[in-house]
Design an enzyme around this catalytic site. Structure first.
Site, mmCIF file in Angstrom:
data_model
loop_
_atom_site.group_PDB
_atom_site.id
_atom_site.type_symbol
_atom_site.label_atom_id
_atom_site.label_comp_id
_atom_site.label_asym_id
_atom_site.label_seq_id
_atom_site.Cartn_x
_atom_site.Cartn_y
_atom_site.Cartn_z
ATOM 1 N N GLY A 340 0.831 -1.196 0.000
ATOM 2 C CA GLY A 340 0.000 0.000 0.000
ATOM 3 C C GLY A 340 0.863 1.242 0.000
ATOM 4 N N GLY A 342 0.481 5.877 0.478
ATOM 5 C CA GLY A 342 -0.314 7.023 0.877
ATOM 6 C C GLY A 342 0.570 8.238 1.031
ATOM 7 N N SER A 343 -0.004 9.272 1.638
ATOM 8 C CA SER A 343 0.783 10.482 1.846
ATOM 9 C C SER A 343 1.907 10.261 2.844
ATOM 10 C CB SER A 343 -0.137 11.608 2.332
ATOM 11 O OG SER A 343 -0.794 11.229 3.528
ATOM 12 N N PHE A 344 1.757 9.271 3.717
ATOM 13 C CA PHE A 344 2.802 8.975 4.711
ATOM 14 C C PHE A 344 4.012 8.309 4.082
ATOM 15 C CE2 PHE A 344 0.063 5.315 4.370
ATOM 16 C CZ PHE A 344 0.946 4.256 4.334
ATOM 17 N N GLY A 345 3.781 7.554 2.968
ATOM 18 C CA GLY A 345 4.862 6.820 2.344
ATOM 19 C C GLY A 345 4.365 5.533 1.719
ATOM 20 N N LYS A 362 7.278 -0.315 6.694
ATOM 21 C CA LYS A 362 6.665 0.976 6.419
ATOM 22 C C LYS A 362 7.771 1.996 6.188
ATOM 23 C CE LYS A 362 3.147 4.110 8.322
ATOM 24 N NZ LYS A 362 2.250 4.357 9.499
ATOM 25 N N GLU A 411 5.014 -7.035 12.024
ATOM 26 C CA GLU A 411 4.529 -8.328 11.560
ATOM 27 C C GLU A 411 3.611 -8.145 10.352
ATOM 28 O OE1 GLU A 411 1.695 -10.343 14.022
ATOM 29 O OE2 GLU A 411 1.079 -8.480 15.011
ATOM 30 N N LEU A 412 3.511 -9.169 9.545
ATOM 31 C CA LEU A 412 2.689 -9.133 8.347
ATOM 32 C C LEU A 412 1.283 -9.645 8.674
ATOM 33 C CD1 LEU A 412 2.484 -8.677 5.277
ATOM 34 C CD2 LEU A 412 3.182 -11.076 4.996
ATOM 35 N N ASP A 457 -7.382 7.527 15.101
ATOM 36 C CA ASP A 457 -7.675 7.249 13.690
ATOM 37 C C ASP A 457 -8.164 5.811 13.512
ATOM 38 O OD1 ASP A 457 -7.990 7.855 11.044
ATOM 39 O OD2 ASP A 457 -5.902 7.535 10.496
#
Length: 678
Positions: A340, A342-345, A362, A411-412, A457
């Site tokens: 995935g 997003g704006s975070f990375g 991440k 973890e995945l 969130d």
């Protein structure tokens, strides 16, 4: 009768007048005076006056007959007989406004006897006429400018007028608003003449067979056949249990269920055994500074040493790290795929060559603000994993800085709840599955609130499922992820938090908040899991408030006043941070919805809410308390297989969540003790 027939023969058949002008006797028109405008006189007719209609409209100038007044006030002082021309249209509306009902004896008398009957001698009298009242100023003006008018000397007695009119009208069947239209054949005319009538609705002729029918059948005789039966839209069946859910997921994405080997600690690669030819000059300098190497790619990555704006070619124009499959992350993680972004990375699916397991990495955006937020997330993850183990919190592995990017290895997990709804075509889950999800999510929220941490969130994208290795199993694990917006309860300085669909009302209004905002978001999530769609899908904050108002009603005035007082007090305590971007100034406080859509007493201004929503392009007008939670969730729809106990306990459970006042809103520990989860 000759003059009467000649008048009707002169009627223009080509025109269809919508209003028939009555010919009144000469003596009924007042004589002109010196102060008033002369009235238009009509030729005197031999036709006796037509019976006048009841309840004449109010006119500013009327003349009361002295002769009739003297006769009527002898025995009945309350009756006033008025002799002035009356409007046919207004009278017909009053007389025939209930013409679609069944005729009664009194209604028949109203059509045959006018208001000019003598109430003392005629037994078929109507109710006493209502004389319209006038204001004092109007009466004073009329008394000063008008003179009393008398009737002509050749006035015909009332009883004689009625008798003559009845005899003449009996010879000619004139069309009326309550009877079918008939044609009158003039003796000297070649074709029948249709008399003009008032443009009123003509109901069908009633007979003894249909006199007992309802109003609809009498008004609309053509629609006697019954309408086709209405089709009832039944709700789609919910996914009943975990095996059915796993069966759907395995058919859509079989690779979600896979067996993983237990992690094994591998030894690092010696630096002298690394092939330097496969590395570029930048990577050769990196290896010198690394103490341990676990994975080195065989192909060299192209970089641009002169391009310092894009991090020497490692980043794109937005600051995101460019992902290349089979490349390495910190010489330990092998890039397999992208999970995935997003704006975070970016979130990368990678193989950890140190632990010989598949993990999620991440990679944060190369930006100072995002990097600082990542540091806060790392601190919270380390705290939550070091205090005590909790099976409903994301497991943290390690973190590091790689090429100016903060990276977090965890973890995945298999998939998030939004992907789950998407794979099931937003069908919704049954109450049995909802209970399993609710317990585990609440357990994770309770663990956060135990250490005074607010997630800030909670939404379906930030709640993930860890699936078993085979779809035949019934095990399931729910975990909370993404603590980038999380904070401590004493450090609530951010004003823009939570996704809009799951944003608590105190956050939308701009008030202070605490850990109860996670409870509100949690309630929105479980209702979406049940319905398959969001509960409050507002396109803006004002629409979000309107949807909440429709479901919960207006908040208490005391709640709004307390929120304002606490917000103002906390702003005064933080006056030294006035220039901070996270703390609003006094002008910004007044612009919040907490001060804008409520008056000085804390009461809601619904008109202002609708006007603001209309200005933002929302055509919908909100109404307070116009929806019910059971109706919105479809608990009463046909095909909803839910026991009354589950329905009542679910509504009670959600009723403790969706409350305006966060003080009255239940906490995680209290909700875990609800009968819905026992």
């Amino acid at each position: 009768m000759t003059e009467f027939e000649d008048r009707f023969s002169q009627i223009n058949i080509g025109k269809s007048p919508t209003r028939r002008k009555k010919a009144y006797p000469q003596h009924l028109y007042p004589t002109p005076t010196r102060d008033s405008e002369p009235h238009r006189r009509t030729p005197q007719s031999t036709l006796p006056p037509t019976p006048q209609l009841s309840n004449p409209p109010h006119t500013p100038s009327r003349a009361i007959s002295n002769e009739l007044k003297s006769k009527s006030t002898i025995n009945h002082q309350d009756h006033r007989i008025i002799s002035y021309p009356m409007s046919e249209q207004q009278g017909s509306k009053k007389q025939f406004q209930f013409s679609f009902m069944r005729e009664t004896w009194s209604s028949q008398q109203k059509k045959n006897i006018g208001p000019l009957t003598n109430t003392t001698n005629n037994p078929l009298t109507m109710s006493k006429p209502v004389v319209p009242t006038r204001k004092r100023s109007e009466q004073r003006k009329s008394s000063q400018t008008s003179r009393p008018r008398r009737l002509a000397s050749n006035t015909v007695p009332i009883k004689l007028q009625l008798s003559q009119a009845t005899n003449i009208l009996s010879d000619f069947e004139i069309s009326s608003p309550t009877k079918p239209k008939t044609k009158y054949h003039h003796p000297n005319a070649a074709s029948p003449i249709k008399l003009p009538t008032a443009t009123h609705f003509n109901p069908p002729t009633r007979t003894a067979s249909n006199s007992s029918d309802n109003v609809f059948n009498r008004l609309y005789p053509k629609h006697e056949q019954e309408a086709p039966p209405r089709t009832i839209k039944r709700t789609r069946p919910k996914i009943s249990n975990i095996p059915e859910l796993y069966n759907i997921l395995s058919r859509k994405q079989p690779d979600l269920f896979k067996c993983e080997d237990p992690p094994v600690l591998n030894s690092p690669i010696p630096v002298d055994q690394v092939p330097m030819n496969s590395l570029n000059i930048y990577e050769r300098g990196e290896i010198i500074r690394k103490s341990e190497l676990y994975y080195v790619p065989t192909e060299c990555r192209t970089i641009d040493v002169k391009n310092s704006a894009n991090n020497f070619g490692f980043d794109d124009n937005k600051g995101h790290y460019i992902i290349i499959p089979q490349d390495h992350i910190n010489y330990r993680f092998q890039i397999l795929d992208t999970l995935g972004n997003g704006s975070f990375g970016n979130v990368i699916l990678a193989k950890d060559h140190k632990l010989n397991s598949t993990v999620a990495v991440k990679v944060i955006n190369n930006n100072l603000n995002w990097s600082l937020q990542a540091v806060s997330e790392i601190k919270l993850l380390k705290l939550l994993n070091e205090k005590e183990s909790n099976e409903n919190i994301l497991r943290y592995i390690t973190h590091f800085n790689f090429r100016s990017h903060m990276c977090i290895a965890t973890e995945l997990l298999s998939l998030n709840l939004y992907t789950l709804l998407e794979l099931t075509n937003f069908q919704g889950l049954s109450i049995d599955i909802i209970k399993i999800f609710t317990k585990q999510i609440l357990n994770g929220i309770q663990y956060l609130h135990k250490y005074n941490i607010i997630h800030c969130d909670i939404k379906p994208e930030n709640i993930m499922i860890k699936l078993p290795s085979t779809p035949n199993s019934t095990d399931i694990s729910i975990k909370l992820i993404d603590f980038g917006s999380a904070c401590y309860t004493n450090e609530t300085s951010f004003t823009y938090i939570q996704s809009r669909f799951y944003r608590a009302p105190e956050v939308i209004l701009g008030s202070n908040y605490n850990e109860k905002i996670d409870i509100w978001s949690f309630g929105c999530v479980i209702t979406e899991l049940f319905m398959g769609s969001p509960l409050f899908p507002g396109k803006s904050e004002i629409e979000q408030v309107g949807l909440i108002l429709e479901l919960l009603g207006s908040p208490k005035s005391g709640t709004i006043l307390r929120m304002r007082r606490h917000l103002t007090r906390s702003h005064g305590d933080n006056h030294y941070l006035e220039n901070s971007l996270s703390i609003p100034n006094e002008k910004q406080l007044k612009r919040t919805l907490l001060f804008k859509i409520f008056d000085i007493n804390g009461k809601l201004n619904l008109q202002l809410v609708n006007s603001i929503s209309a200005a933002t392009g929302i055509k919908r007008q909100f109404k307070v308390n116009s929806r019910g939670l059971d109706i919105v969730m479809g608990l009463n729809k046909p095909g909803m297989t839910m026991s009354p106990y589950n329905k009542s306990t679910l509504l009670r459970f959600l009723g403790k969540i969706f409350i305006w006042d966060p003080i009255e809103r239940a906490g995680a520990s209290e909700l875990l003790q609800e009968p819905f989860l026992l």
